[in-house]
Design an enzyme around this catalytic site. Structure first.
Site, PDB file in Angstrom:
ATOM      1  N   SER A  45      13.479  48.837  42.516  1.00  0.00           N
ATOM      2  CA  SER A  45      14.396  49.004  41.391  1.00  0.00           C
ATOM      3  C   SER A  45      15.146  50.307  41.565  1.00  0.00           C
ATOM      4  CB  SER A  45      13.610  49.052  40.072  1.00  0.00           C
ATOM      5  OG  SER A  45      14.425  49.467  38.994  1.00  0.00           O
TER       6      SER A  45
ATOM      7  N   TYR B 130       7.332  53.462  34.682  1.00  0.00           N
ATOM      8  CA  TYR B 130       7.972  52.457  35.531  1.00  0.00           C
ATOM      9  C   TYR B 130       8.668  53.101  36.726  1.00  0.00           C
ATOM     10  CZ  TYR B 130      10.790  48.413  36.889  1.00  0.00           C
ATOM     11  OH  TYR B 130      11.375  47.390  37.589  1.00  0.00           O
TER      12      TYR B 130
END
Length: 248
Positions: A132, A145
């Site tokens: 990501s 995250y």
């Protein structure tokens, strides 16, 4: 055996994983759809002429079963299973959520990759790590995250260095804003309003199929070509913190 051999997609029950399974099947691979939700991957496998394996990548026995289903050779492994939970600041971090994210995004990815490396070597295959743009830099509420995706990126980078003399391509795709049916909904514990607010006013965020097409392109380059990392964002997202939103 299919024209291009066997491909495994983890987290194939929805979103980018399901779209990638469909794309790879269309490109001539026999796709093993792996995810925890057995009914979903069974339906997907039936749709695309693939195989389904119920697999929680945090459970070694499930990964062993996936490895057995793959057999001696694997052309493509797409490490897609993962996800975000919560958006709390560091001062109020949910450490159970952090541990859960680490277990899936990092330890689970390592467990699957390690188990399938012999089959990838045998097939001169390719691994695609789906990380990501959260791995690029911190943002408010993103410590957990961002941290796990950065750790997953280090698996890809270290493996590429360690496998410099092996015929396996180690690649990474780093998506930005992708509007899928479950990512933000899962992150916010099923809160539909919060999930929809992530994409509010954003013209044309990426769709799962956009990322799947890029993954398939990376995985099907000639054997001597390695796409180290591909960053893919919608035009409206210049950076994680710089997103154009239309005023309502």
């Amino acid at each position: 055996m299919s024209e291009r051999g066997v491909a495994v997609v983890t987290g194939a029950s929805s979103g980018i994983g399901a779209a990638t399974a469909r794309q790879l099947a269309a490109d001539g691979f026999e796709v093993i759809c792996a995810a925890r939700r057995a009914e979903r991957v069974q339906a997907l496998a039936a749709e695309i002429g693939g195989r389904a394996v119920a697999c929680d990548i945090t459970v070694q026995a499930d990964v062993d079963a996936l490895t057995a289903a793959v057999g001696a050779e694997l052309a493509v492994l797409v490490n897609n299973a993962g996800g975000a939970i919560g958006l709390e600041p560091v001062s109020a971090a949910d450490l159970d959520a952090w541990e859960q994210m680490y277990a899936v995004n990092v330890l689970g990815t390592e467990r699957v990759t390690r188990a399938l490396l012999p089959a990838l070597i045998a097939a001169r295959g390719a691994v695609v790590f789906v990380t990501s743009t959260a791995a690029d830099a911190a943002y408010e509420g993103g410590a957990g995250y961002c941290g796990v995706k950065a750790a997953e990126r280090m698996i890809a980078g270290s493996l590429r260095l360690e496998f410099y003399d092996q015929p396996v391509r180690i690649t990474e795709i780093s998506p930005g804003m992708v509007a899928t049916e479950e990512f933000s909904l899962t992150r916010f514990g099923g809160d539909q309003a919060k999930a929809e607010a992530v994409y509010a006013g954003v013209p044309d965020p990426l769709q799962a199929a956009d990322v799947a097409e890029a993954i398939a392109w990376m995985a099907t380059r000639p054997a001597h070509v390695n796409i180290d990392r591909l960053v893919i964002r919608p035009v409206a997202q210049a950076a994680n913190h710089k997103v154009f939103r239309r005023s309502e």
